[in-house]
Design a protein around this motif. Structure first.
Motif, PDB file in Angstrom:
ATOM      1  N   SER A   1      -7.326  13.944  -4.495  1.00 15.78           N
ATOM      2  CA  SER A   1      -8.598  13.930  -5.230  1.00 15.78           C
ATOM      3  C   SER A   1      -8.781  12.618  -5.995  1.00 15.78           C
ATOM      4  CB  SER A   1      -8.654  15.108  -6.203  1.00 15.78           C
ATOM      5  OG  SER A   1      -8.661  16.339  -5.503  1.00 15.78           O
ATOM      6  N   ILE A   2      -7.693  12.084  -6.547  1.00 18.98           N
ATOM      7  CA  ILE A   2      -7.761  10.804  -7.257  1.00 18.98           C
ATOM      8  C   ILE A   2      -8.208   9.699  -6.313  1.00 18.98           C
ATOM      9  CG2 ILE A   2      -6.369   9.015  -8.383  1.00 18.98           C
ATOM     10  CD1 ILE A   2      -4.643  11.343  -9.532  1.00 18.98           C
ATOM     11  N   MET A   3      -7.579   9.631  -5.141  1.00 16.71           N
ATOM     12  CA  MET A   3      -7.911   8.580  -4.192  1.00 16.71           C
ATOM     13  C   MET A   3      -9.330   8.747  -3.644  1.00 16.71           C
ATOM     14  SD  MET A   3      -5.351   6.600  -4.294  1.00 16.71           S
ATOM     15  CE  MET A   3      -5.878   5.514  -2.950  1.00 16.71           C
ATOM     16  N   GLN A   4      -9.725   9.965  -3.381  1.00 18.89           N
ATOM     17  CA  GLN A   4     -11.083  10.209  -2.887  1.00 18.89           C
ATOM     18  C   GLN A   4     -12.116   9.757  -3.904  1.00 18.89           C
ATOM     19  OE1 GLN A   4     -10.552  14.361  -2.241  1.00 18.89           O
ATOM     20  NE2 GLN A   4      -9.713  14.118  -0.180  1.00 18.89           N
ATOM     21  N   ALA A   5     -11.842  10.008  -5.190  1.00 17.14           N
ATOM     22  CA  ALA A   5     -12.767   9.580  -6.240  1.00 17.14           C
ATOM     23  C   ALA A   5     -12.854   8.058  -6.295  1.00 17.14           C
ATOM     24  CB  ALA A   5     -12.327  10.141  -7.587  1.00 17.14           C
TER      25      ALA A   5
ATOM     26  N   GLY B   1     -10.570  10.834   3.366  1.00 16.05           N
ATOM     27  CA  GLY B   1     -11.102  10.023   2.283  1.00 16.05           C
ATOM     28  C   GLY B   1     -10.049   9.476   1.354  1.00 16.05           C
ATOM     29  N   ILE B   2      -8.781   9.659   1.697  1.00 16.60           N
ATOM     30  CA  ILE B   2      -7.691   9.129   0.882  1.00 16.60           C
ATOM     31  C   ILE B   2      -7.587   7.613   1.072  1.00 16.60           C
ATOM     32  CG2 ILE B   2      -5.166   9.141   0.634  1.00 16.60           C
ATOM     33  CD1 ILE B   2      -5.340  12.176   1.353  1.00 16.60           C
ATOM     34  N   LEU B   3      -7.874   7.153   2.264  1.00 17.28           N
ATOM     35  CA  LEU B   3      -8.003   5.732   2.556  1.00 17.28           C
ATOM     36  C   LEU B   3      -9.486   5.422   2.724  1.00 17.28           C
ATOM     37  CD1 LEU B   3      -5.219   5.178   5.273  1.00 17.28           C
ATOM     38  CD2 LEU B   3      -4.995   5.216   2.792  1.00 17.28           C
ATOM     39  N   PRO B   4      -9.902   4.199   2.385  1.00 18.26           N
ATOM     40  CA  PRO B   4     -11.299   3.839   2.654  1.00 18.26           C
ATOM     41  C   PRO B   4     -11.552   3.808   4.162  1.00 18.26           C
ATOM     42  CG  PRO B   4     -10.050   1.925   1.917  1.00 18.26           C
ATOM     43  CD  PRO B   4      -9.147   3.102   1.742  1.00 18.26           C
ATOM     44  N   GLU B   5     -12.786   3.956   4.519  1.00 22.77           N
ATOM     45  CA  GLU B   5     -13.132   3.987   5.942  1.00 22.77           C
ATOM     46  C   GLU B   5     -12.813   2.652   6.596  1.00 22.77           C
ATOM     47  OE1 GLU B   5     -16.951   5.055   8.826  1.00 22.77           O
ATOM     48  OE2 GLU B   5     -17.124   5.170   6.631  1.00 22.77           O
ATOM     49  N   ALA B   6     -12.190   2.709   7.746  1.00 28.78           N
ATOM     50  CA  ALA B   6     -11.818   1.491   8.470  1.00 28.78           C
ATOM     51  C   ALA B   6     -12.955   1.043   9.362  1.00 28.78           C
ATOM     52  CB  ALA B   6     -10.564   1.742   9.312  1.00 28.78           C
ATOM     53  N   GLU B   7     -13.019  -0.253   9.558  1.00 34.34           N
ATOM     54  CA  GLU B   7     -13.977  -0.788  10.524  1.00 34.34           C
ATOM     55  C   GLU B   7     -13.466  -0.510  11.935  1.00 34.34           C
ATOM     56  OE1 GLU B   7     -14.725  -4.875   9.764  1.00 34.34           O
ATOM     57  OE2 GLU B   7     -15.560  -4.524   7.750  1.00 34.34           O
ATOM     58  N   ARG B   8     -14.392  -0.386  12.863  1.00 35.10           N
ATOM     59  CA  ARG B   8     -14.030  -0.101  14.255  1.00 35.10           C
ATOM     60  C   ARG B   8     -14.370  -1.309  15.129  1.00 35.10           C
ATOM     61  NH1 ARG B   8     -12.753   5.253  15.733  1.00 35.10           N
ATOM     62  NH2 ARG B   8     -12.559   6.501  13.823  1.00 35.10           N
ATOM     63  N   SER B   9     -13.501  -1.544  16.119  1.00 35.57           N
ATOM     64  CA  SER B   9     -13.779  -2.584  17.092  1.00 35.57           C
ATOM     65  C   SER B   9     -14.820  -2.082  18.095  1.00 35.57           C
ATOM     66  CB  SER B   9     -12.493  -2.978  17.830  1.00 35.57           C
ATOM     67  OG  SER B   9     -12.097  -1.919  18.706  1.00 35.57           O
ATOM     68  N   VAL B  10     -15.262  -2.965  18.947  1.00 34.66           N
ATOM     69  CA  VAL B  10     -16.257  -2.564  19.952  1.00 34.66           C
ATOM     70  C   VAL B  10     -15.693  -1.493  20.873  1.00 34.66           C
ATOM     71  CG1 VAL B  10     -17.491  -4.754  19.915  1.00 34.66           C
ATOM     72  CG2 VAL B  10     -15.526  -4.487  21.433  1.00 34.66           C
TER      73      VAL B  10
ATOM     74  N   LEU C   1       0.727   7.651  -1.834  1.00 33.34           N
ATOM     75  CA  LEU C   1       2.091   8.154  -1.698  1.00 33.34           C
ATOM     76  C   LEU C   1       2.873   8.042  -3.007  1.00 33.34           C
ATOM     77  CD1 LEU C   1       2.946   6.765   1.859  1.00 33.34           C
ATOM     78  CD2 LEU C   1       2.296   9.103   1.223  1.00 33.34           C
ATOM     79  N   ALA C   2       2.525   7.068  -3.841  1.00 32.28           N
ATOM     80  CA  ALA C   2       3.181   6.942  -5.143  1.00 32.28           C
ATOM     81  C   ALA C   2       2.670   7.985  -6.128  1.00 32.28           C
ATOM     82  CB  ALA C   2       2.960   5.542  -5.715  1.00 32.28           C
ATOM     83  N   LEU C   3       1.422   8.406  -5.954  1.00 30.23           N
ATOM     84  CA  LEU C   3       0.845   9.405  -6.852  1.00 30.23           C
ATOM     85  C   LEU C   3       1.357  10.816  -6.565  1.00 30.23           C
ATOM     86  CD1 LEU C   3      -2.859   8.172  -6.866  1.00 30.23           C
ATOM     87  CD2 LEU C   3      -1.373   8.256  -8.864  1.00 30.23           C
ATOM     88  N   VAL C   4       1.686  11.094  -5.321  1.00 27.37           N
ATOM     89  CA  VAL C   4       2.033  12.461  -4.922  1.00 27.37           C
ATOM     90  C   VAL C   4       3.200  13.042  -5.722  1.00 27.37           C
ATOM     91  CG1 VAL C   4       2.951  13.867  -3.034  1.00 27.37           C
ATOM     92  CG2 VAL C   4       1.015  12.346  -2.621  1.00 27.37           C
ATOM     93  N   PRO C   5       4.326  12.338  -5.906  1.00 23.99           N
ATOM     94  CA  PRO C   5       5.455  12.968  -6.603  1.00 23.99           C
ATOM     95  C   PRO C   5       5.135  13.404  -8.029  1.00 23.99           C
ATOM     96  CG  PRO C   5       6.180  11.014  -5.428  1.00 23.99           C
ATOM     97  CD  PRO C   5       4.694  10.996  -5.391  1.00 23.99           C
ATOM     98  N   GLY C   6       4.278  12.673  -8.725  1.00 21.14           N
ATOM     99  CA  GLY C   6       3.973  13.011 -10.101  1.00 21.14           C
ATOM    100  C   GLY C   6       2.814  13.968 -10.278  1.00 21.14           C
ATOM    101  N   HIS C   7       1.835  13.892  -9.372  1.00 23.73           N
ATOM    102  CA  HIS C   7       0.604  14.656  -9.538  1.00 23.73           C
ATOM    103  C   HIS C   7       0.449  15.792  -8.531  1.00 23.73           C
ATOM    104  CE1 HIS C   7      -1.185  11.702 -12.385  1.00 23.73           C
ATOM    105  NE2 HIS C   7      -0.454  10.843 -11.705  1.00 23.73           N
ATOM    106  N   GLY C   8       1.245  15.775  -7.480  1.00 28.01           N
ATOM    107  CA  GLY C   8       1.067  16.749  -6.417  1.00 28.01           C
ATOM    108  C   GLY C   8       0.087  16.230  -5.369  1.00 28.01           C
ATOM    109  N   HIS C   9       0.209  16.769  -4.153  1.00 26.22           N
ATOM    110  CA  HIS C   9      -0.584  16.263  -3.038  1.00 26.22           C
ATOM    111  C   HIS C   9      -2.079  16.438  -3.282  1.00 26.22           C
ATOM    112  CE1 HIS C   9      -2.335  16.018   1.004  1.00 26.22           C
ATOM    113  NE2 HIS C   9      -1.239  15.355   1.363  1.00 26.22           N
TER     114      HIS C   9
END
Length: 240
Positions: free
Chosen positions: A73-77, A33-42, A60-68
């Motif tokens: 959790s930020i991206m999932q939200a 859930g860190i990336l939005p769901e991708a569309e799938r081809s046939v 990847l930019a958030l990780v160094p400051g906030h931790g993995h």
């Protein structure tokens, strides 16, 4: 910000190459859930877009400051449209950084007051000292076993008696623990203080602590910029 151009299709490898990742890592981020769901081809192939690329850059930019964990959790939200939850997590990290800066200042203040210490003044016992520090008496006994504090024993009662120097050491240990230092790291620091009769040996530690907090602060700025770009991308795509 409007995004009038239709999103071009990207392969997992296109996202992975930009950051030196494996394609499996990109797929794992999507599944988490860190990336939005991708569309799938046939045929079942994932089709990513610049929106996914922006999401990966933000994470990847958030990780160094906030931790993995917090970055995830930020991206999932964000990806479930709970932006307020994401911003709350960002604010919580900044609050923690501010608290860590205050802790560092408190440690520096404690170090500045380490000497001179009257040898026989301000005696106290384990209960009152634990209450003053906000720790359990068992914690003070654990510090004693580790050699961090060295109370003497009352000859008549056998109770531990903490003199002014012991209280000073306990305060310093407490502050360093709040600063993230392990007991085994603190032991040689106190040994150096006792041997050298001063706080000079801790100068390099304090400089390193300052540098780590500054690096975290700058990383949070970079993460905020990337997250803002991702939010703008999502908003532009939604209106387009």
């Amino acid at each position: 910000m409007q995004n009038p151009q239709p999103d071009r299709q990207l392969r997992p490898v296109d996202l992975a190459r930009e950051h030196g990742l494996s394609t499996q890592a990109v797929r794992n981020y999507e599944e988490a859930g860190i990336l939005p769901e991708a569309e799938r081809s046939v045929h079942g192939y994932r089709g990513y877009t610049p929106l996914h690329a922006a999401a990966l850059r933000a994470f990847l930019a958030l990780v160094p400051g906030h931790g993995h964990g917090t970055a995830a959790s930020i991206m999932q939200a964000v990806n479930r449209d709970a932006v307020e939850d994401a911003l709350w997590l960002v604010d919580a990290s900044h609050a923690q950084l501010l608290d860590d800066r205050r802790t560092l200042r408190a440690v520096e203040a404690a170090l500045a007051d380490l000497s001179p210490v009257p040898p026989e003044r301000g005696d106290t016992f384990v209960g009152p000292l634990a209450s003053r520090l906000g720790v359990r008496p068992a914690t003070l006994r654990k510090w004693e076993r580790a050699g961090l504090v060295r109370p003497r024993r009352d000859r008549r009662t056998g109770y531990r008696v903490y003199g002014a120097a012991d209280v000073r050491d306990a305060l310093l240990v407490h502050q360093l623990r709040r600063g993230g230092y392990r007991l085994e790291q603190i032991v040689p620091m106190l040994d150096q203080i006792r041997t050298a009769g001063g706080v000079a040996p801790l100068g390099s530690m304090l400089r390193d602590w300052h540098a780590r907090l500054s690096a975290r602060g700058r990383a949070m700025l970079a993460g905020a910029a990337a997250l803002a770009a991702y939010l703008d991308h999502r908003a532009g795509r939604g209106r387009g």
